[in-house]
Design a protein around this motif. Structure first.
Motif, short mmCIF file in Angstrom:
data_model
loop_
_atom_site.label_atom_id
_atom_site.label_comp_id
_atom_site.label_asym_id
_atom_site.label_seq_id
_atom_site.Cartn_x
_atom_site.Cartn_y
_atom_site.Cartn_z
N UNK A 478 0.81 -1.22 0.00
CA UNK A 478 0.00 0.00 0.00
C UNK A 478 0.85 1.27 0.00
N UNK A 479 2.04 1.21 0.64
CA UNK A 479 2.92 2.37 0.67
C UNK A 479 4.36 1.91 0.83
N UNK A 480 5.29 2.76 0.45
CA UNK A 480 6.70 2.40 0.53
C UNK A 480 7.51 3.63 0.91
N UNK A 481 8.50 3.44 1.78
CA UNK A 481 9.42 4.52 2.15
C UNK A 481 10.44 4.66 1.04
N UNK A 482 10.25 5.65 0.21
CA UNK A 482 11.07 5.78 -1.00
C UNK A 482 12.52 6.16 -0.69
#
Length: 590
Positions: A478-482
């Motif tokens: 759902x989300x990623x620490x870029x």
């Protein structure tokens, strides 16, 4: 089923086509169905597939490369030699290569879409599909500002001959060069006035009155960098070189004519340079942050914006230090020689909107007074708008003599604890901001001489610890620490290679990669793909920060094309980590 023409017109790059071109393709579309587990193609197919329903997995050497679902395109050699298998019952629209080639020959944007995917030109691809183009004067290169061929002479030219040459060419300066066209000085109208007042004969040589050593800048540097040099050195002309040889001359007037539509940036920079008290600095910094945020919203890219931020914050830091020195002179008395050094992203000139303090002091003697001085400076920087580092990496905590710093680095490089490795990743990117730069040069030389195979192996192992999400499963995230999974690995891997190859003067990640390419460590194509991925990841992070979302990127909010590029960028990060694992033998740990 939705008619093929209506389905594909909503999908990139088919939204780049005219109605007539869409009609042409619609008459050539085939529909193909595949059962779960069925092989769709292997190697390089000669047609383009568009998923209408179901899910497709793409493999290379049995490794999952990519997953495709409704609205995704694949095939036509976009991923090179690979194998596509239906992961469920699948329906695809297919278009043969000759149809794609015909439309590409007639539609430039459609053709460029496939070219940019093949060449990993992520920035160009986003610009093409989303219309993001930022052509402000701030992004121009120095060479764009040159309007005349340079006028030059040698050191033996007389004042009279130099003045005649300047008059005939209608210029306000003449560059003094060696036989190989390396500039060694500049003779301007101001120098000519000095001669009128103090000179004795028109036969005197220009070498007696020229400004030397000459201030110069390479032709491909950002124009704002030239502006910063002119204003900080309070001069009116700067020599432009191309690979060290004379290429032209630009004046303050030339630059300001380019900056006319962006006077807020240049005015703020000038005001900051002239500020005399902390309240004034604080007020200017607030406006600087607002201006930079506005530029980011308009689409200014990471590379240009990070340089702009660094130039402002370098000047702001130096301004704060000089004010603190002046206001506390009587209380602190004479302090030993020192250099104020920025670390991390600030040292690499890779800061963006959410920036804080990362600094240290190297000094030549007793440090008690300097520690007190550093505490005042750190507190003052916080007062004017630069937050303190949450990890405590600030000069108030890291103020040591050159010999103490050498012992500290020696300890870190001899005892490979997780804490010491973390210190090395923080303190290996260093850039002098104010003071005696020789102290930093001495420390960098010491570090370079202490780097050995074991140090590199431990740093390489640390650099590849954070593997980005598997490309094939990214849709389930759902989300990623870029920053953590994309930017950090590229920065850290590049630093290790730079240390291995004794590249100690260059800190910027992009410039390090270019230098590694020049040395043959990275191939041109490989370095291009890494640079494209790095810029894309930083731009995505920048856009996220402008919207107040930090480093966590929600994948459902970034759009299909950014999602597509993100998966490719992560795959390149994984390849870069594999390159380091093989080079430094860290597959089995250290």
């Amino acid at each position: 089923m939705l008619p093929p023409r209506e389905f594909i017109r909503r999908i990139k790059p088919f939204d780049l086509l005219t109605e007539e071109e869409l009609n042409t393709i619609a008459t050539k579309i085939d529909v193909e169905a595949f059962e779960e587990g069925e092989l769709i193609f292997s190697n390089s197919p000669k047609k383009l597939y568009i998923v209408f329903s179901g899910n497709v997995c793409l493999y290379r050497d049995e490794e999952l490369l990519e997953e495709f679902e409704r609205g995704d395109i694949f095939g036509l050699g976009i991923y090179g030699k690979s194998k596509a298998i239906a992961n469920s019952d699948v329906i695809c629209f297919t278009i043969k290569r000759d149809v794609i080639d015909k439309i590409s020959s007639e539609n430039k944007n459609f053709r460029e879409f496939f070219e940019k995917i093949a060449s990993k030109d992520f920035r160009g691809l986003i610009s093409l599909l989303e219309g993001q183009e930022f052509s402000d004067a701030l992004l121009r290169k120095v060479a764009d500002c040159i309007t005349k061929n340079p006028v030059f002479c040698d050191i033996y030219t007389t004042i009279r001959d130099a003045a005649v040459k300047m008059e005939l060419n209608g210029v306000g300066s003449i560059v003094v060069v060696k036989n190989d066209m390396t500039p060694i000085g500049i003779f301007t109208n101001r120098d000519l006035r000095k001669f009128v007042i103090h000179g004795t004969s028109k036969e005197e040589k220009v070498s007696a009155y020229m400004s030397s050593p000459v201030l110069y800048i390479e032709f491909d540097r950002p124009l704002f960098e030239a502006y910063q040099l002119l204003t900080s050195k309070r001069i009116n002309h700067i020599v432009v070189t191309k690979y060290g040889k004379l290429h032209g001359v630009i004046s303050a007037k030339d630059i300001m004519s380019q900056f006319e539509p962006f006077t807020s940036v240049s005015i703020l920079h000038r005001k900051l340079g002239r500020a005399t008290n902390l309240e004034e600095v604080k007020s200017i910094n607030k406006r600087i942050i607002e201006t930079i945020r506005a530029l980011a919203k308009r689409g200014m890219s990471f590379y240009e914006l990070s340089f702009l931020i660094s130039s402002f914050y370098d000047l702001l830091t130096e301004k704060v230090i000089t004010i603190v020195e002046r206001e506390n002179q009587s209380e602190l008395g004479k302090i030993v020689d020192y250099v104020w050094v920025n670390m991390g992203s600030s040292a690499r000139k890779e800061q963006i909107l959410a920036t804080d303090q990362d600094n240290m002091i190297i000094h030549s003697g007793e440090g008690d007074k300097l520690r007190e001085f550093a505490k005042i400076v750190n507190n003052t920087l916080e007062f004017v708008g630069i937050p303190k580092c949450s990890g405590g990496y600030m000069a108030m905590n890291w103020c040591m003599s050159i010999e103490e710093w050498k012992k500290k680095f020696e300890e870190w490089m001899n005892k490979f604890t997780p804490e010491n490795i973390r210190y090395l990743t923080v303190f290996l990117d260093l850039r002098a901001i104010h003071g005696k730069k020789d102290l930093l040069d001495e420390l960098l030389n010491f570090i370079s001489n202490k780097i050995n195979a074991q140090v590199l192996r431990y740093l390489a192992n640390d650099a590849v610890m954070l593997e980005p999400p598997k490309v094939g499963g990214i849709r389930g995230v759902s989300e990623v620490d870029i920053k953590k999974f994309g930017i950090y690995p590229i920065v850290n891997c590049t630093r290790v290679l730079a240390l291995e190859n004794s590249i100690q003067e260059i800190m910027n990640t992009r410039e390090r990669i270019l230098k590694l390419t020049e040395l043959g460590v990275l191939s041109e194509n490989y370095s291009k793909s890494i640079l494209e991925s790095y810029e894309f990841l930083q731009n995505l992070r920048l856009r996220n920060q402008v919207e107040g979302k930090g480093n966590l990127v929600k994948l459902k909010e970034i759009g299909r094309i950014n999602h597509f590029i993100l998966k490719d960028a992560f795959r390149i990060v994984q390849d870069y980590e594999k390159f380091l694992k093989g080079r430094f033998f860290v597959e089995s740990g250290v």
